[in-house]
Design an enzyme around this catalytic site. Structure first.
Site, short mmCIF file in Angstrom:
data_model
loop_
_atom_site.label_atom_id
_atom_site.label_comp_id
_atom_site.label_asym_id
_atom_site.label_seq_id
_atom_site.Cartn_x
_atom_site.Cartn_y
_atom_site.Cartn_z
N ASP A 68 -31.74 -28.98 24.66
CA ASP A 68 -32.41 -29.50 23.47
C ASP A 68 -32.18 -28.48 22.37
OD1 ASP A 68 -33.77 -31.75 22.43
OD2 ASP A 68 -35.54 -30.53 22.15
N ASP A 151 -23.71 -30.10 11.44
CA ASP A 151 -22.59 -29.15 11.39
C ASP A 151 -22.03 -28.93 9.98
OD1 ASP A 151 -22.52 -28.31 13.99
OD2 ASP A 151 -20.88 -29.62 14.62
P1 IMP Z 1 -30.55 -32.86 20.54
O1 IMP Z 1 -30.53 -31.56 21.21
O2 IMP Z 1 -29.38 -33.70 20.94
O3 IMP Z 1 -31.87 -33.57 20.67
O4 IMP Z 1 -30.30 -32.58 19.01
C1 IMP Z 1 -31.30 -32.52 18.03
C2 IMP Z 1 -30.69 -32.71 16.66
O5 IMP Z 1 -29.86 -31.58 16.35
C3 IMP Z 1 -29.79 -33.94 16.50
O6 IMP Z 1 -29.98 -34.45 15.21
C4 IMP Z 1 -28.40 -33.40 16.65
O7 IMP Z 1 -27.46 -34.17 15.91
C5 IMP Z 1 -28.53 -32.00 16.08
N1 IMP Z 1 -27.63 -31.08 16.77
C6 IMP Z 1 -27.64 -30.73 18.09
N2 IMP Z 1 -26.65 -29.89 18.35
C7 IMP Z 1 -25.98 -29.70 17.18
C8 IMP Z 1 -24.84 -28.94 16.83
O8 IMP Z 1 -24.20 -28.28 17.63
N3 IMP Z 1 -24.47 -28.99 15.53
C9 IMP Z 1 -25.15 -29.73 14.59
N4 IMP Z 1 -26.19 -30.47 14.87
C10 IMP Z 1 -26.62 -30.46 16.17
#
Ligand code: IMP
Length: 201
Positions: A68, A151
């Site tokens: 997460d 990103d």
């Molecule tokens: P989750 O861990 O998939 O729940 O991500 C939470 C939020 O952070 C989501 O909106 C993802 O798109 C964003 N997110 C997760 N990992 C990355 C990353 O490596 N780069 C940019 N955004 C991220």
């Protein structure tokens, strides 16, 4: 070792398979026929990643891990943090989240931020936690076509002179310094030394 990664996000799968290399086979939720919506109702990254990994472990009984991630912005008191995926509201996509972030940051001079990931690995019914952090800043406009999520708005400190966002780095460059790369590398190191799955003779 064969491990299930509790995700169907192709970007994350590619990143993690690249980091773990040929020593570990990484299966997605689709690969194991898990099509349920896994709850993420905790209010911490650790809580959510544990919830996802334990869900898979309890139903499928296979070694698995979940991540997460939160984007923690200093000027916003650590927001969007654990709510990063739903920042623009339930049912909104990443583009809407990025738009909201830019709008919230419009008048801010302090652009410092970090991505933080907590990975939970469950083996033999026990959870193990690994954290990764990358520090950087939020720029004022989107830059780059690669990556996903936030990103294109995040310039990691390691690339501040070139002013390159995560969306402008190769997968290799991002993995080396990223929050998830760091957390997964810690897990990989731990797996190398762990003795739980070895045959003791
Ligand atoms: P989750 O861990 O998939 O729940 O991500 C939470 C939020 O952070 C989501 O909106 C993802 O798109 C964003 N997110 C997760 N990992 C990355 C990353 O490596 N780069 C940019 N955004 C991220």
């Amino acid at each position: 070792m064969r491990l299930v990664f509790a995700t169907n996000n192709q970007h994350k799968l590619d990143e993690v398979r690249h980091i773990l290399g040929s020593e570990h086979e990484v299966l997605s939720l689709n690969d194991i026929g898990c099509h349920e919506d896994i709850p993420e109702t905790a209010d911490t990254l650790q809580g959510n990643s544990a919830q996802k990994a334990l869900f898979v472990w309890e139903r499928y009984g296979v070694p698995c891990f979940a991540d997460d991630t939160g984007l923690e912005v200093e000027a916003l008191g650590g927001a969007p943090g654990v709510y990063s995926a739903r920042y623009a509201g339930e049912g909104h996509d990443s583009a809407a989240n990025r738009r909201k972030l830019l709008q919230q940051m419009q008048a801010e001079n302090n652009r410092r931020a970090q991505f933080r990931t907590v990975v939970t690995l469950v083996v033999d019914n026990k959870p193990y936690f690994f954290e990764g952090i990358v520090k950087g800043r939020i720029i004022t406009h989107e830059q780059g076509d690669g990556g996903f999520g936030y990103d294109s708005l995040f310039v990691p400190d390691e690339y501040s002179e070139e002013e390159k966002t995560f969306a402008q780095l190769t997968q290799e460059q991002k993995n080396t310094i990223s929050h998830r790369g760091r957390a997964i590398s810690k897990m990989a190191q731990w797996l190398q030394t762990a003795t739980f799955c070895r045959v003791h003779r």
